[in-house]
Scaffold this motif. Structure first.
Motif: not given
Length: 340
Positions: A192-210
């Protein structure tokens, strides 16, 4: 080297290395929230309503590959303390966080950005992540962050509670598949493992993915969302946003459970989108087989002449290597390599 999004993003500029090709971009339709993902009351899995709860889990795992659970037994205080600890880590000075910087997945705890394949990616994902190995827990915690204060103690309590919940869910799935008691209480679930992800505010969410589209390699994943929506699952060719529900966990089926169930339960492609105005944080707990474990369709399912095995036996370590190669090749369907 410090490529972490948090360290350089001004919230206004999206570098070309984060812009996905047009056919892979999330586009403008980011705010749709689906209320159709089943929400299952685990409190009813004890007593008179046990069979009903089991059937709901099986049905959801067949149709969506996802469900949410409430009344799961994980104390709210444990969850809130863990959230605060995760946030506290990401708020630490850069030099403190960078003590854990690595892309070596064999280490017990690493801090990385986009993915552990950063140097081999053509396009990067808009996220920073902290990965904890959790087995054996009493050994692994000594490699976890020492700061903020009591981080290890708090996250250890969280992992212990979520692991127990995961064991109960797997037991319900085992019963629902007709596999008997304790089918998954062995090397099938001992990593088992735990991943903690932080997705900062993004200038244009329509162009990229987290997080780019993928399926999870293990048995099940148990995800703690925040209040900001971002997780999306592919359903009938459409991306559905899985609504964050207070005090709920999202559970999704991994490739190995699809193999064990001989395709009765499905691992569904999912991704994470970003948000222009708010940071999003999530914590994913993965329950997986040990590396040397041989995974195959359960005999109790395939002994029926009308339901022959559709997947070959495979060592989990080999499967993971195939998955990583497929990730870098940007293909999604890894299971096709192991079909009979």
């Amino acid at each position: 080297m410090n490529n972490f999004v948090y360290s350089w993003s001004d919230g206004k500029t999206l570098p070309e290395s984060y812009v996905f090709p047009p056919e892979k971009r999330p586009g403008e339709h980011l705010v749709h929230v689906s209320k159709n993902i089943p929400v299952i009351d685990l409190g009813k899995a004890v007593g008179l309503h046990r069979k009903e709860a089991i059937q709901q889990i099986i049905d959801a795992s067949q149709e969506f590959g996802f469900f949410q659970v409430i009344n799961h037994g994980v104390p709210r205080r444990v969850v809130e303390d863990a959230r605060a600890a995760y946030q506290g880590f990401f708020d630490l000075p850069t030099e403190e966080k960078m003590r854990l910087y690595s892309s070596d997945v064999n280490k017990k705890c690493i801090f990385y950005t986009s993915s552990v394949f950063y140097d081999n990616e053509d396009i990067h994902a808009w996220r920073d992540s902290l990965r904890h190995l959790c087995t054996p827990l009493d050994e692994c915690i000594h490699s976890w962050p020492q700061k903020p204060t009591k981080y290890r103690e708090v996250v250890q309590k969280y992992v212990t509670e979520v692991r127990e919940m995961g064991s109960r869910i797997l037991e319900l799935i085992s019963e629902g598949l007709g596999l008997g008691v304790g089918y998954f209480e062995n090397e099938l679930s001992q990593q088992q493992y735990l991943n903690v992800h932080r997705y900062p505010p993004c200038p244009d969410p329509s162009l990229t993915l987290g997080l780019r589209p993928h399926c999870d390699t293990g048995l099940i994943t148990i995800l703690l969302q925040g209040t900001v929506a971002g997780l999306q699952a592919l359903k009938d060719g459409q991306w559905m946003c899985i609504e964050p529900i207070p005090d709920a966990f999202v559970v999704n089926i991994g490739y190995q459970l699809q193999i064990v169930s001989n395709g009765k339960l499905v691992s569904v492609v999912h991704r994470a989108v970003t948000n222009k105005d708010e940071a999003r944080m999530s914590a994913a707990f993965f329950i997986e087989p040990k590396e040397d474990c041989i995974v195959e369709p359960a005999k109790a399912i395939t002994t029926d002449a009308g339901n022959p095995a559709v997947y070959k036996s495979v060592q989990y370590a080999e499967f993971v290597q195939t998955f990583r190669a497929a990730y870098l090749g940007k293909t999604q369907n890894v299971l096709e390599h192991y079909m009979v």
